[in-house]
Scaffold this motif. Sequence first.
Motif: not given
Length: 293
Positions: A185-208
């Motif tokens: 169920a988590m994979i289904i929900g995460g995949t559907v949302l990931g189609v619209f908001h890709q998990p790899w599309d994130v700015d990690m430059s300011g992460w600590t």
Amino acid sequence: MVLLGASFWGIGGTVAQRLFQGEGISVDWLVSVRLLVAGLIMIIIALLTHSNAHVFHIWKDKRAVKKLVIFGLCGMLAVQYTYMASISLGNAAVATLLQYLAPVFIIFYLIITKVSKLKFREILAVSLALTGTFFLLTNGSVDTLSVPFSAVVWGVLSGVALAFYTLYAGQLLDEWGSLNVIGWAMIIGGTVLGVFHQPWDVDMSGWTLETLIYLFFVVIFGTMIAFWFYLESLKYLKPQETSLLGSVEPLAAIWLQIPFGAFQMLGAGLILFMVIYLSIAEDKSEVAHIETQ
């Protein structure tokens, strides 16, 4: 299990608030990533503890697949997204307390479907919940809301989603086990949302390192263990009981000292009194009926 799971939910919500407001992480990205990563870990655990056939056989049952997709989207994804959206627009304490109007929605559903009749304790519980919600959101004044209206809407929707999530999962859990059901169920929900908001599309430059620790806690404790323990408790408890015992989640948010005004504390107290009252004021006729089974 439900007490631990709900506590991790409450603490995880507060940690997620820090990620939204302090680290600039978006709700869409966090929900997608936490569901995908937590779901994959649960399926891996299932593969290590069960046979491959047991884990993947659910996809050969058309009826189970249909229910699993509904649960993944309308239960898992819905309860995650609405809750996180309410936190992002307001704060973790208000979002958590609004989500725990779910027992009220469950009671309404059971009455409408004629599973149970409306009793005095249900009327009292609804009155406590509505009064508590008023104080919580307005801090005693009708002129101003203590959180944006959009946060209120998402919070109430989160309560509806949690009620569905709690009521719908029982049969799937009995047939396929919590690891399989929750993981897929988590994979289904995460995949559907990931189609619209890709998990790899994130700015990690300011992460600590602190950011990574927060993310780890949200994914492992605030998502995987929280959902796993909460639903696993349904093997031993009724949906109403699980939902009511889950009221420790608001206590976790308050314990972490999210700022509350005096009337908000009163509202929080009324809502918590409501769920505690419902959990201990069991009708004697219901107890007698159970004992005769």
